[in-house]
Design a protein around this motif. Structure first.
Motif, PDB file in Angstrom:
ATOM      1  N   HIS A  15       6.077  11.847  -1.119  1.00 19.81           N
ATOM      2  CA  HIS A  15       5.366  10.591  -0.876  1.00 19.81           C
ATOM      3  C   HIS A  15       6.249   9.524  -0.240  1.00 19.81           C
ATOM      4  O   HIS A  15       6.063   8.329  -0.462  1.00 19.81           O
ATOM      5  CB  HIS A  15       4.739  10.099  -2.177  1.00 19.81           C
ATOM      6  CG  HIS A  15       3.591  10.948  -2.592  1.00 19.81           C
ATOM      7  ND1 HIS A  15       3.754  12.099  -3.333  1.00 19.81           N
ATOM      8  CD2 HIS A  15       2.278  10.862  -2.309  1.00 19.81           C
ATOM      9  CE1 HIS A  15       2.584  12.667  -3.511  1.00 19.81           C
ATOM     10  NE2 HIS A  15       1.669  11.942  -2.897  1.00 19.81           N
ATOM     11  N   ARG A  64       0.980   4.104  -3.055  1.00 24.85           N
ATOM     12  CA  ARG A  64       0.847   5.566  -2.881  1.00 24.85           C
ATOM     13  C   ARG A  64       2.046   6.280  -3.494  1.00 24.85           C
ATOM     14  O   ARG A  64       1.902   7.291  -4.191  1.00 24.85           O
ATOM     15  CB  ARG A  64       0.712   5.914  -1.397  1.00 24.85           C
ATOM     16  CG  ARG A  64      -0.633   5.570  -0.805  1.00 24.85           C
ATOM     17  CD  ARG A  64      -0.809   6.111   0.603  1.00 24.85           C
ATOM     18  NE  ARG A  64       0.218   5.668   1.537  1.00 24.85           N
ATOM     19  CZ  ARG A  64       0.174   4.540   2.237  1.00 24.85           C
ATOM     20  NH1 ARG A  64      -0.845   3.711   2.113  1.00 24.85           N
ATOM     21  NH2 ARG A  64       1.142   4.225   3.066  1.00 24.85           N
ATOM     22  N   GLU A  70      -2.713   5.079 -12.536  1.00 31.69           N
ATOM     23  CA  GLU A  70      -2.605   4.254 -11.339  1.00 31.69           C
ATOM     24  C   GLU A  70      -2.264   2.826 -11.722  1.00 31.69           C
ATOM     25  O   GLU A  70      -2.474   2.397 -12.853  1.00 31.69           O
ATOM     26  CB  GLU A  70      -3.920   4.284 -10.560  1.00 31.69           C
ATOM     27  CG  GLU A  70      -4.141   5.584  -9.828  1.00 31.69           C
ATOM     28  CD  GLU A  70      -5.276   5.473  -8.825  1.00 31.69           C
ATOM     29  OE1 GLU A  70      -5.553   4.356  -8.332  1.00 31.69           O
ATOM     30  OE2 GLU A  70      -5.867   6.511  -8.533  1.00 31.69           O
ATOM     31  N   GLU A  88       0.834  -1.214   0.000  1.00 32.32           N
ATOM     32  CA  GLU A  88       0.000   0.000   0.000  1.00 32.32           C
ATOM     33  C   GLU A  88       0.866   1.260   0.000  1.00 32.32           C
ATOM     34  O   GLU A  88       0.559   2.235  -0.690  1.00 32.32           O
ATOM     35  CB  GLU A  88      -0.977   0.000   1.178  1.00 32.32           C
ATOM     36  CG  GLU A  88      -1.997  -1.121   1.113  1.00 32.32           C
ATOM     37  CD  GLU A  88      -2.783  -1.182  -0.197  1.00 32.32           C
ATOM     38  OE1 GLU A  88      -3.114  -0.121  -0.777  1.00 32.32           O
ATOM     39  OE2 GLU A  88      -3.053  -2.305  -0.668  1.00 32.32           O
ATOM     40  N   ARG A  89       1.944   1.250   0.774  1.00 32.74           N
ATOM     41  CA  ARG A  89       2.879   2.389   0.776  1.00 32.74           C
ATOM     42  C   ARG A  89       3.513   2.536  -0.603  1.00 32.74           C
ATOM     43  O   ARG A  89       3.613   3.645  -1.137  1.00 32.74           O
ATOM     44  CB  ARG A  89       3.959   2.173   1.848  1.00 32.74           C
ATOM     45  CG  ARG A  89       4.993   3.282   1.913  1.00 32.74           C
ATOM     46  CD  ARG A  89       6.108   2.952   2.875  1.00 32.74           C
ATOM     47  NE  ARG A  89       6.861   1.815   2.344  1.00 32.74           N
ATOM     48  CZ  ARG A  89       7.749   1.123   3.031  1.00 32.74           C
ATOM     49  NH1 ARG A  89       8.007   1.424   4.289  1.00 32.74           N
ATOM     50  NH2 ARG A  89       8.408   0.120   2.487  1.00 32.74           N
TER      51      ARG A  89
END
Length: 133
Positions: free
Chosen positions: A91, A17, A30, A13-14
């Motif tokens: 990010h 992102r 994406e 998930e990190r």
């Protein structure tokens, strides 16, 4: 020569992102999320005929960065190099080496930025201006 590049992650998930933001700067969308037969999560980013992948290691060992390895991303301008760098840092990435900007590359000057992603993979944003002949 290359069909794709894949890096490992310890936190999918990190990584999503981070790479959603960074690769958006280059015109990519994406990730396409995929689950391997083993149940491990993978992300596929496709753009301009290239594929960049992020995967949880299928052998269940921790993902580690390649010491001495660098993955280079082609940019269309010096401004895009800076935007790539800034998106990476915003990010969870870390700016490394010299600040983004010009570097002498033999007979030409290249625009470069180096960062490490949240898993430690070394990334380079590179713009090679056309040289008038």
């Amino acid at each position: 020569m290359f069909s794709h590049v894949m890096v490992g992650t310890n936190d999918i998930e990190r990584a999503k992102r981070f790479y959603d933001a960074v690769l958006k700067v280059l015109g990519g969308g994406e990730a396409i999320r995929d689950t391997a037969k083993t149940g491990h999560q993978r992300l596929f980013y496709r753009h301009a005929g290239a594929t960049f992948c992020v995967s949880e290691p299928i052998n269940d060992e921790p993902a580690t960065a390649a010491n001495g390895g660098t993955i280079g991303f082609k940019c269309d301008s010096a401004e895009q190099v800076k935007a790539f760098h800034d998106a990476a840092v915003a990010h969870g990435g870390v700016s490394i080496e010299d600040p983004p900007g010009p570097r002498q590359g033999g007979a030409i000057t290249l625009e470069l930025a180096y960062v490490r992603d949240p898993d430690g993979n070394k990334l380079c944003a590179l713009f090679r201006p056309k040289v008038a002949r």
